[in-house]
Write an enzyme that holds these catalytic residues in place. Structure first.
Site, PDB file in Angstrom:
ATOM      1  N   THR A   1       0.871  -1.192   0.000  1.00 52.52           N
ATOM      2  CA  THR A   1       0.000   0.000   0.000  1.00 52.52           C
ATOM      3  C   THR A   1       0.902   1.236   0.000  1.00 52.52           C
ATOM      4  O   THR A   1       1.381   1.647  -1.046  1.00 52.52           O
ATOM      5  CB  THR A   1      -0.976  -0.012   1.189  1.00 52.52           C
ATOM      6  OG1 THR A   1      -0.259  -0.256   2.403  1.00 52.52           O
ATOM      7  CG2 THR A   1      -2.032  -1.094   1.008  1.00 52.52           C
TER       8      THR A   1
ATOM      9  N   THR B   1      -1.101  -2.780  10.332  1.00 51.94           N
ATOM     10  CA  THR B   1      -1.507  -3.035   8.954  1.00 51.94           C
ATOM     11  C   THR B   1      -0.365  -3.746   8.278  1.00 51.94           C
ATOM     12  O   THR B   1       0.388  -3.164   7.512  1.00 51.94           O
ATOM     13  CB  THR B   1      -1.826  -1.748   8.190  1.00 51.94           C
ATOM     14  OG1 THR B   1      -2.807  -1.037   8.886  1.00 51.94           O
ATOM     15  CG2 THR B   1      -2.407  -2.079   6.824  1.00 51.94           C
TER      16      THR B   1
ATOM     17  N   ASN C   1      -0.171  10.577   5.959  1.00 52.33           N
ATOM     18  CA  ASN C   1      -1.426  10.157   6.589  1.00 52.33           C
ATOM     19  C   ASN C   1      -2.500  11.232   6.593  1.00 52.33           C
ATOM     20  O   ASN C   1      -3.681  10.921   6.736  1.00 52.33           O
ATOM     21  CB  ASN C   1      -1.138   9.649   8.006  1.00 52.33           C
ATOM     22  CG  ASN C   1      -0.553   8.247   7.970  1.00 52.33           C
ATOM     23  OD1 ASN C   1      -1.268   7.275   7.774  1.00 52.33           O
ATOM     24  ND2 ASN C   1       0.757   8.149   8.111  1.00 52.33           N
TER      25      ASN C   1
ATOM     26  N   THR D   1      -7.458  10.932   0.304  1.00 51.73           N
ATOM     27  CA  THR D   1      -7.734  11.969  -0.683  1.00 51.73           C
ATOM     28  C   THR D   1      -6.557  12.274  -1.579  1.00 51.73           C
ATOM     29  O   THR D   1      -6.691  12.968  -2.561  1.00 51.73           O
ATOM     30  CB  THR D   1      -8.183  13.252   0.025  1.00 51.73           C
ATOM     31  OG1 THR D   1      -7.174  13.647   0.963  1.00 51.73           O
ATOM     32  CG2 THR D   1      -9.490  13.036   0.746  1.00 51.73           C
TER      33      THR D   1
END
Length: 408
Positions: free
Chosen positions: A158, A195, A403, A408
């Site tokens: 990611t 994560t 972050n 967005t």
């Protein structure tokens, strides 16, 4: 690299497809804008499976599906992974999508549905783009070469800046046994996993319950000893598959080489854990904290985690400021048994405290040391024989930037 104790060697060009029986694939489907976002690891025989999951009480749908798959018989032959969407907090629809992914992969591979695990990582709370994922499962080109392994490695990332892979080999019962791993993780990382996803393959012969035993012990000393930002995710998974194709006698704690296998598994997981910590979002430095002299090993790890997780320690390291006050303050609030008058602390080669008293040192030289990209902080509590380590990274302006605009 060879360790004299157990004959374990690093396979520099090894990957998750190096252990006998495994293939991998990765591709871009459009869930993410550019990079690969769908991947698979496949084993050509039913493999013993073991897994550990996030300790967050809110758990993503793929974890529920994978738990059910493994519970059926303790065997897997494939894991289907997507990135870009976590399929977390998506309700009944998300669970249905996870089962649909599992069943589609099983059908494509002509496997029973319970032989497939599912894993997802990415943004929480968005519906899965199944119109992009499902049609492409059949286009995953499973291969045993390093190009396929690299494509898989990229498919699970990611915000990661680097791919994370490692591989080791040793001899057990006169046959070569190999372990390899691939992982992702960069943000929302806290001890007890974050994560992060880790996929470990081995050709060792070992039953599922024994593999679970080994994985649990090793994870407590590796993946559960890293932190980037103190947040624990909904999707963490460490999944191990053992094909048994090496041909060794089945491994148990009674086997003469059980400790060698566990050591090799630990080396694999520690490598991946440190890569995750080093690749923390916006990070410029890997921090390792070593704690000796604790009441026991568990408390040593507790102290190490607290120090490496301290925002003030992390920012001091980023700024190359040898501020030992932040270290001792973190030790004091760790909850471990600490004697306030017996603490020794060093940053790299520079001892800053002896029995909790400051020592003279060169601020300039210590600051120069902290400019390096790998930093070691050592602590001796001098209250017992416990020892433990933890890993993390510095806290930078870029962490906030990354972050602040993640969705967005």
């Amino acid at each position: 690299m060879l360790t004299a104790k157990s004959g374990i060697k690093t396979l520099e060009k090894g990957s998750v497809v190096t252990p006998d029986g495994f293939q991998a694939a990765g591709m871009h489907t459009g869930v993410k804008r550019k990079r690969n976002d769908l991947g698979m690891i496949y084993c050509d025989v039913p493999a013993s499976a073991a897994a550990l999951y996030t300790q967050n009480v809110i758990q993503a749908a793929p974890l529920k599906v994978t738990k059910k798959s493994i519970a059926e018989e303790g065997k897997l032959q494939a894991v289907i992974v997507n990135s870009g969407n976590a399929n977390a907090c998506t309700g009944k629809k998300g669970e249905e999508d996870a089962y649909t992914m599992r069943n589609a992969a099983a059908e494509e591979l002509s496997l029973p549905e319970h032989r497939v695990a599912v894993s997802s990582t990415g943004i929480i709370g968005l519906d899965m783009l199944m119109d992009r994922i499902l049609p492409n499962i059949k286009h995953l080109d499973l291969q045993m070469d390093q190009e396929a392994a690299a494509a898989f490695n990229q498919s699970i990332l990611t915000t990661d800046a680097i791919k994370k892979s490692t591989c080791y080999q040793t001899v057990i019962d006169d046959v070569p046994v190999t372990i390899a791993g691939s992982a992702k993780g960069s943000g929302m990382i806290e001890p007890n996993m974050g994560t992060m996803l880790a996929f470990i393959t081995t050709d060792a012969a070992i039953e599922p319950d024994m593999l679970q035993l080994a994985l649990k012990d090793v994870t407590d000393q590796t993946f559960n000893c890293i932190t980037v930002d103190g947040d624990t995710s909904t999707n963490d998974m460490v999944l191990t598959m053992a094909s048994g194709k090496a041909g060794n006698a089945s491994l148990t704690p009674a086997h003469k080489d059980w400790d060698v296998f566990v050591e090799m598994l630990q080396e694999t997981c520690e490598d991946l854990a440190k890569m995750i910590a080093r690749d923390g979002e916006g990070a410029t430095k890997l921090i390792e904290v070593q704690v000796a002299g604790a009441a026991d090993d568990e408390q040593a790890v507790q102290v190490a985690k607290t120090v490496v997780g301290s925002s003030l320690v992390k920012t001091a390291v980023y700024g190359a400021d040898p501020n030992w006050g932040r270290i001792i303050a973190a030790i004091g609030r760790s909850g471990a048994d600490v004697d306030a008058g017996t603490i020794d602390a060093s940053v790299g080669p520079f001892q800053l405290l002896e029995h909790s008293q400051p020592l003279p040192f060169s601020e300039t030289a210590a600051s120069d040391y902290l400019m390096q990209d790998a930093i070691t902080i050592t602590v001796d509590l001098n209250v017992g024989d416990g020892f433990g380590k933890a890993w993390g990274c510095d806290l930078t302006y870029d962490y906030v930037r990354i972050n602040a605009s993640y969705r967005t």
